[in-house]
Write an enzyme that holds these catalytic residues in place. Sequence first.
Site, mmCIF file in Angstrom:
data_model
loop_
_atom_site.group_PDB
_atom_site.id
_atom_site.type_symbol
_atom_site.label_atom_id
_atom_site.label_comp_id
_atom_site.label_asym_id
_atom_site.label_seq_id
_atom_site.Cartn_x
_atom_site.Cartn_y
_atom_site.Cartn_z
ATOM 1 N N GLN A 137 0.828 -1.201 0.000
ATOM 2 C CA GLN A 137 0.000 0.000 0.000
ATOM 3 C C GLN A 137 0.863 1.252 0.000
ATOM 4 O O GLN A 137 2.091 1.195 0.150
ATOM 5 C CB GLN A 137 -0.930 -0.018 1.223
ATOM 6 C CG GLN A 137 -0.191 -0.184 2.537
ATOM 7 C CD GLN A 137 -1.131 -0.514 3.690
ATOM 8 O OE1 GLN A 137 -1.231 0.272 4.629
ATOM 9 N NE2 GLN A 137 -1.799 -1.663 3.639
ATOM 10 N N HIS A 175 0.324 5.754 1.034
ATOM 11 C CA HIS A 175 -0.562 6.789 1.564
ATOM 12 C C HIS A 175 -0.272 8.128 0.891
ATOM 13 O O HIS A 175 0.877 8.419 0.561
ATOM 14 C CB HIS A 175 -0.372 6.943 3.075
ATOM 15 C CG HIS A 175 -0.524 5.669 3.841
ATOM 16 N ND1 HIS A 175 -1.680 4.924 3.818
ATOM 17 C CD2 HIS A 175 0.340 5.000 4.637
ATOM 18 C CE1 HIS A 175 -1.525 3.853 4.591
ATOM 19 N NE2 HIS A 175 -0.313 3.878 5.087
ATOM 20 N N GLU A 181 3.899 8.032 8.515
ATOM 21 C CA GLU A 181 3.868 7.168 9.685
ATOM 22 C C GLU A 181 5.268 6.661 9.994
ATOM 23 O O GLU A 181 6.224 6.914 9.248
ATOM 24 C CB GLU A 181 2.917 5.983 9.459
ATOM 25 C CG GLU A 181 3.321 5.079 8.318
ATOM 26 C CD GLU A 181 2.255 4.032 7.979
ATOM 27 O OE1 GLU A 181 2.614 2.857 7.861
ATOM 28 O OE2 GLU A 181 1.071 4.418 7.829
ATOM 29 N N HIS A 237 4.774 0.363 0.858
ATOM 30 C CA HIS A 237 5.196 -0.383 2.041
ATOM 31 C C HIS A 237 4.203 -1.493 2.366
ATOM 32 O O HIS A 237 3.058 -1.461 1.919
ATOM 33 C CB HIS A 237 5.329 0.546 3.251
ATOM 34 C CG HIS A 237 4.028 1.191 3.647
ATOM 35 N ND1 HIS A 237 3.559 2.341 3.043
ATOM 36 C CD2 HIS A 237 3.089 0.856 4.565
ATOM 37 C CE1 HIS A 237 2.408 2.681 3.582
ATOM 38 N NE2 HIS A 237 2.088 1.792 4.525
ATOM 39 N N ARG A 254 -4.400 0.714 -1.873
ATOM 40 C CA ARG A 254 -3.901 -0.655 -1.967
ATOM 41 C C ARG A 254 -3.322 -0.882 -3.359
ATOM 42 O O ARG A 254 -4.012 -0.733 -4.356
ATOM 43 C CB ARG A 254 -5.058 -1.613 -1.675
ATOM 44 C CG ARG A 254 -4.654 -2.859 -0.934
ATOM 45 C CD ARG A 254 -5.859 -3.700 -0.540
ATOM 46 N NE ARG A 254 -6.469 -3.257 0.699
ATOM 47 C CZ ARG A 254 -7.738 -2.911 0.819
ATOM 48 N NH1 ARG A 254 -8.557 -2.956 -0.213
ATOM 49 N NH2 ARG A 254 -8.205 -2.526 1.976
#
Length: 315
Positions: A96, A98, A115, A172, A192
């Site tokens: 996936q 972001h 993150e 990642h 995804r």
Amino acid sequence: MMNEPLILAPVLQEKIWGGKKLHDVFGYDLPSDKTGEAWAISAHPNGPSTVKNGPYQGMTLAEVWDQHRDVFGNEKGEVFPLLTKILDAADDLSVQVHPDDQYGMEHEGELGKTECWYVIDADEGSEIIYGHHAQTKEELEQMILDGKWDALLRRIKVKEGDFFFVPSGTIHAIGGGITILETQQSSDTTYRVYDYDRKDEQGNTRELHVKQSVDVTTVPHIDPAPEMNSVKQGDATITTFVKTSFFDVYKWEVNGKANFVATAPYTLVSVLHGNGKLIVEAGEYELTKGTHLILPNDIKEWTIEGNLEIIASNA
């Protein structure tokens, strides 16, 4: 005045790749044997944690943020900016990526997601996917469409204690057999790229987001290199993992007694190993594995006693 910590009850989330470690290791009550995430410190609408003590007991963290901003030093922002999770990857997570804040707000109406991961535990030989080998957006899209996953994806072996910074735009995936603590922006937007052609209990594959993934992926991949450092502080070792515009993340390893002074309007605290106590002016609070709390703006200094491994963060 809020001179005691906000102790929070996590929200447990079922996932196709989840397992039982969040019960077996941390003692949480699980909704099923496929529980993948504990949203430990969360004000996100998809899983807001609840305050367990003090004057705001029973309120969600989002409600405290909205109604009692002084607890957080009157920090600006419509939403509480951070989200702390513990993830039990019994199976591989989907590959996936972001978006950043600009793309996330424009297309999803919420923040993007940068993150970072602290590896709590990892089976021998387990690995993550971290980055890719494509040199252009066109090559990235073609390799995705052709399913050339072995050529495209970078795989890295991991072990307990490893730390990874995962900026938005980084392809990642957490591999099976890994438990992590994740500190992230408060966002639930995930694109995804690949899901191993898995089917759910109804026999359906999960939706992929190839166009959005190509849009937001950083090409070529850039390996961020956070400048980590450790210092002694009383009977504690304080390791700085990363300092960014989104969050600062630290590990506190306490073996005895250590005094701390606030360096931010509020601090998020998650106990990963051991037990002990937090001492503040208002009293003493037990710290055990799986405890999550926020030290509010009114607590300017505190003491931790015991044998503990803690991940702390602030926005």
